[in-house]
Design a protein around this motif. Structure first.
Motif, PDB file in Angstrom:
ATOM      1  N   ASP A  80       0.670  -1.247   0.044  1.00  0.00           N
ATOM      2  CA  ASP A  80       0.002  -0.025   0.067  1.00  0.00           C
ATOM      3  C   ASP A  80       0.957   1.407   0.086  1.00  0.00           C
ATOM      4  N   LEU A  81       1.878   1.324   0.939  1.00  0.00           N
ATOM      5  CA  LEU A  81       2.812   2.350   0.866  1.00  0.00           C
ATOM      6  C   LEU A  81       3.432   2.638  -0.384  1.00  0.00           C
ATOM      7  N   LEU A  82       3.856   1.600  -1.171  1.00  0.00           N
ATOM      8  CA  LEU A  82       4.760   1.778  -2.427  1.00  0.00           C
ATOM      9  C   LEU A  82       3.974   2.117  -3.285  1.00  0.00           C
ATOM     10  N   ALA A  83       2.757   1.608  -3.507  1.00  0.00           N
ATOM     11  CA  ALA A  83       1.706   2.070  -4.442  1.00  0.00           C
ATOM     12  C   ALA A  83       1.525   3.620  -4.525  1.00  0.00           C
ATOM     13  N   LYS A  84       1.298   4.080  -3.275  1.00  0.00           N
ATOM     14  CA  LYS A  84       1.228   5.713  -3.392  1.00  0.00           C
ATOM     15  C   LYS A  84       2.654   6.591  -3.467  1.00  0.00           C
ATOM     16  N   HIS A  85       3.716   5.990  -3.092  1.00  0.00           N
ATOM     17  CA  HIS A  85       4.890   6.766  -3.184  1.00  0.00           C
ATOM     18  C   HIS A  85       6.200   6.350  -4.173  1.00  0.00           C
ATOM     19  N   SER A  86       5.648   5.154  -4.832  1.00  0.00           N
ATOM     20  CA  SER A  86       6.992   4.756  -5.660  1.00  0.00           C
ATOM     21  C   SER A  86       6.267   4.293  -7.174  1.00  0.00           C
ATOM     22  N   GLY A  87       5.726   4.948  -7.782  1.00  0.00           N
ATOM     23  CA  GLY A  87       5.048   4.971  -8.871  1.00  0.00           C
ATOM     24  C   GLY A  87       6.293   4.832 -10.026  1.00  0.00           C
ATOM     25  N   PRO A  88       5.939   4.843 -11.120  1.00  0.00           N
ATOM     26  CA  PRO A  88       7.077   4.805 -12.382  1.00  0.00           C
ATOM     27  C   PRO A  88       7.672   6.243 -12.405  1.00  0.00           C
ATOM     28  N   GLY A  89       6.751   7.451 -12.040  1.00  0.00           N
ATOM     29  CA  GLY A  89       7.317   8.785 -12.089  1.00  0.00           C
ATOM     30  C   GLY A  89       8.124   8.898 -10.950  1.00  0.00           C
ATOM     31  N   GLU A  90       7.722   8.528  -9.717  1.00  0.00           N
ATOM     32  CA  GLU A  90       8.598   8.702  -8.592  1.00  0.00           C
ATOM     33  C   GLU A  90       9.919   7.830  -8.763  1.00  0.00           C
ATOM     34  N   VAL A  91       9.856   6.689  -9.230  1.00  0.00           N
ATOM     35  CA  VAL A  91      11.269   5.870  -9.566  1.00  0.00           C
ATOM     36  C   VAL A  91      12.045   6.595 -10.447  1.00  0.00           C
ATOM     37  N   ARG A  92      11.708   7.135 -11.343  1.00  0.00           N
ATOM     38  CA  ARG A  92      12.419   7.921 -12.499  1.00  0.00           C
ATOM     39  C   ARG A  92      13.026   9.089 -11.735  1.00  0.00           C
ATOM     40  N   ALA A  93      12.219   9.894 -10.932  1.00  0.00           N
ATOM     41  CA  ALA A  93      12.920  11.065 -10.220  1.00  0.00           C
ATOM     42  C   ALA A  93      13.879  10.572  -9.236  1.00  0.00           C
ATOM     43  N   ALA A  94      13.752   9.320  -8.416  1.00  0.00           N
ATOM     44  CA  ALA A  94      14.542   9.004  -7.444  1.00  0.00           C
ATOM     45  C   ALA A  94      15.915   8.676  -7.958  1.00  0.00           C
ATOM     46  N   VAL A  95      16.104   8.017  -8.950  1.00  0.00           N
ATOM     47  CA  VAL A  95      17.331   7.497  -9.661  1.00  0.00           C
ATOM     48  C   VAL A  95      18.030   8.695  -9.975  1.00  0.00           C
ATOM     49  N   ARG A  96      17.442   9.780 -10.165  1.00  0.00           N
ATOM     50  CA  ARG A  96      18.200  11.013 -10.958  1.00  0.00           C
ATOM     51  C   ARG A  96      18.764  11.789  -9.659  1.00  0.00           C
ATOM     52  N   THR A  97      18.585  11.408  -8.388  1.00  0.00           N
ATOM     53  CA  THR A  97      19.112  12.414  -7.346  1.00  0.00           C
ATOM     54  C   THR A  97      20.501  11.691  -7.115  1.00  0.00           C
ATOM     55  N   ALA A  98      21.291  12.585  -6.354  1.00  0.00           N
ATOM     56  CA  ALA A  98      22.526  12.337  -5.967  1.00  0.00           C
ATOM     57  C   ALA A  98      22.779  10.631  -5.288  1.00  0.00           C
ATOM     58  N   GLU A  99      21.722  10.577  -4.320  1.00  0.00           N
ATOM     59  CA  GLU A  99      21.972   9.127  -3.707  1.00  0.00           C
ATOM     60  C   GLU A  99      21.265   7.966  -4.557  1.00  0.00           C
ATOM     61  N   GLY A 100      20.538   8.571  -5.477  1.00  0.00           N
ATOM     62  CA  GLY A 100      20.171   7.377  -6.302  1.00  0.00           C
ATOM     63  C   GLY A 100      18.712   6.763  -5.731  1.00  0.00           C
ATOM     64  N   HIS A 101      18.154   7.315  -4.623  1.00  0.00           N
ATOM     65  CA  HIS A 101      16.985   6.916  -4.089  1.00  0.00           C
ATOM     66  C   HIS A 101      16.424   8.163  -3.458  1.00  0.00           C
ATOM     67  N   ASP A 102      15.184   7.818  -3.109  1.00  0.00           N
ATOM     68  CA  ASP A 102      14.160   8.988  -2.343  1.00  0.00           C
ATOM     69  C   ASP A 102      14.744   8.758  -0.892  1.00  0.00           C
ATOM     70  N   ARG A 103      15.276   9.553  -0.492  1.00  0.00           N
ATOM     71  CA  ARG A 103      15.846   9.673   1.093  1.00  0.00           C
ATOM     72  C   ARG A 103      14.719   9.905   2.010  1.00  0.00           C
ATOM     73  N   ALA A 104      13.731  10.669   1.763  1.00  0.00           N
ATOM     74  CA  ALA A 104      12.495  10.769   2.745  1.00  0.00           C
ATOM     75  C   ALA A 104      11.720   9.289   2.851  1.00  0.00           C
ATOM     76  N   LEU A 105      11.665   8.775   1.818  1.00  0.00           N
ATOM     77  CA  LEU A 105      10.822   7.399   1.535  1.00  0.00           C
ATOM     78  C   LEU A 105      11.573   6.403   2.220  1.00  0.00           C
ATOM     79  N   TRP A 106      12.964   6.353   2.013  1.00  0.00           N
ATOM     80  CA  TRP A 106      14.009   5.523   2.722  1.00  0.00           C
ATOM     81  C   TRP A 106      13.687   5.610   4.404  1.00  0.00           C
ATOM     82  N   ARG A 107      13.863   6.943   4.757  1.00  0.00           N
ATOM     83  CA  ARG A 107      13.653   7.146   6.314  1.00  0.00           C
ATOM     84  C   ARG A 107      12.440   6.699   6.671  1.00  0.00           C
ATOM     85  N   ARG A 108      11.308   6.923   5.801  1.00  0.00           N
ATOM     86  CA  ARG A 108      10.169   6.346   6.359  1.00  0.00           C
ATOM     87  C   ARG A 108       9.789   4.774   6.471  1.00  0.00           C
ATOM     88  N   LEU A 109      10.636   4.204   5.326  1.00  0.00           N
ATOM     89  CA  LEU A 109      10.684   2.898   5.557  1.00  0.00           C
ATOM     90  C   LEU A 109      11.365   2.181   6.682  1.00  0.00           C
TER      91      LEU A 109
END
Length: 400
Positions: free
Chosen positions: A18-47
């Motif tokens: 349920d959490l990933l369906a809301k915060h990790s769609g194809p658009g969010e994935v493409r945006a996350a991999v283009r960050t310096a870390e290569g992932h969404d830091r806020a989502l990782w902190r929440r997980l």
């Protein structure tokens, strides 16, 4: 044996999906991999903080949940379904088990609670980009060839007055550009008495250079790690640790978890394809109503379910991990390829989300396979083709 999941295990799966369906769609994935870390830091902190994902399989005494590889595999099946870019695999599946198995009490007490709470990410760095061989998935890791054989190749460790120092280079290190801690496999003792040990290198250590590489699968960030007179700490209380044995044990469990993740990716690609063929119309009817399309989808469904059964068995018995991984990687590759085909012209465009699954399947097989080597090594260990030497040669055919 009761193969049904417990209510707690089902809740882990449902909550994460349920959490990933809301915060990790194809658009969010493409945006996350283009960050310096290569992932969404806020989502990782929440997980990490809300779901305790990195500490799921860590002992409770170190701040973990005290669960088993089964729970971790179920969680990774959901992250695979969403193609989530995160440090979970490198930290919780590769690095944390090695620290638990080999670390000195003070090292475990210092590092594992921070990993469990998501404050520290870690990864395993092996020379030559030979992750599958180092983990004993495609070859006997005691042969040592994957680590440079004790000669000039690989990473060398020298003990001086100021402690251990590392020299060398490791390629294709998963999340190597962003991990706060590196577990580096290095040679020591010189060529005649060479042995492989694991060392802890901090991200801020002197002489450590990390370069993010361009990889086929952007959701699996890879890096080149260069060590030039880099200070490091030996993992464990002394040099007597069975590093190759610990790597092989970690590899078997990692293979089971990776198999579940690959099954999740294959299931995600199949679900998106089924949804598309229900909507896309041709000749006045949905293309999913044509018998030829139904047959292709039915074949894919059988592949996914067979791979899922193998992955679940491996989560219960990690000794079956390499074979389950081979089956899951093959299923992911086949389903992703068919997903592109069944999406028609739009599926062949590089920007379409179907290619995210193609890249994940191809990238994982390059990093942890290939499939035929996983099966060949597993068959050799089982004695199906006779006695196999450490370098993979068959001495003779066994007669039963």
């Amino acid at each position: 044996m009761d193969a049904a999941f417990t209510a707690e295990q089902d809740e882990i799966r449902r909550t994460l999906r349920d959490l990933l369906a809301k915060h990790s769609g194809p658009g969010e994935v493409r945006a996350a991999v283009r960050t310096a870390e290569g992932h969404d830091r806020a989502l990782w902190r929440r997980l990490a903080q809300e779901l305790g994902l990195p500490g799921l399989a860590l002992p409770e005494e170190y701040g973990g949940a005290g669960c088993t590889a089964t729970e971790l595999a179920l969680a990774c099946e959901e992250t695979g379904r969403a193609l989530l870019p995160s440090p979970l695999l490198a930290t919780a599946v590769l690095a944390a088990p090695l620290i638990t198995a080999l670390g000195a009490p003070a090292q475990r007490a210092d590092l594992l609670p921070r990993i469990a709470h998501g404050a520290l990410t870690a990864t395993l760095a092996v020379p030559g980009g030979s992750m599958a061989a180092a983990l004993g998935l495609t070859a006997d890791n005691r042969a040592g060839g994957w680590a440079g054989g004790g000669r000039a190749g690989g990473v060398q460790a020298r003990l001086g007055e100021g402690g251990w120092r590392l020299y060398g280079e490791a390629d294709r290190v998963l999340d190597g550009h962003s991990a706060g801690l590196l577990l580096v496999a290095a040679h020591t003792g010189g060529y005649p008495r060479s042995r492989t040990l694991l060392f802890l290198a901090r991200a801020e250590a002197e002489g450590l250079t990390r370069t993010r590489l361009t990889s086929m699968d952007e959701t699996r960030p890879l890096a080149r790690v260069e060590l030039r007179d880099t200070p490091a700490e030996l993992l464990g209380p002394d040099e007597a640790a069975d590093v190759c044995g610990a790597l092989a044990a970690t590899g078997r469990t990692a293979a089971a978890v990776l198999a579940a993740e690959a099954v999740g990716a294959a299931a995600g690609a199949l679900a998106r394809t089924v949804a598309y063929v229900k909507e896309r119309e041709q000749f006045g009817r949905a293309i999913g109503s044509f018998q030829a399309v139904k047959h292709r989808l039915a074949d894919l469904y059988v592949r996914v379910e067979a791979a899922r059964s193998a992955a679940y068995h491996a989560a219960w018995d990690p000794a079956a991990g390499p074979l389950a991984l081979a089956q899951a990687l093959e299923a992911a590759r086949t389903v992703a390829g068919e997903a592109v085909q069944l999406h028609g012209g739009i599926g062949f465009t590089w920007e379409h989300e179907a290619h995210l699954y193609v890249k994940r399947a191809a990238g994982d097989e390059l990093l942890f396979g290939p499939v035929h080597r996983l099966r060949d090594h597993a068959a050799g260990q089982a004695g199906l083709f006779g006695d196999v030497t450490p370098d993979g040669l068959v001495r003779g055919v066994a007669v039963r």
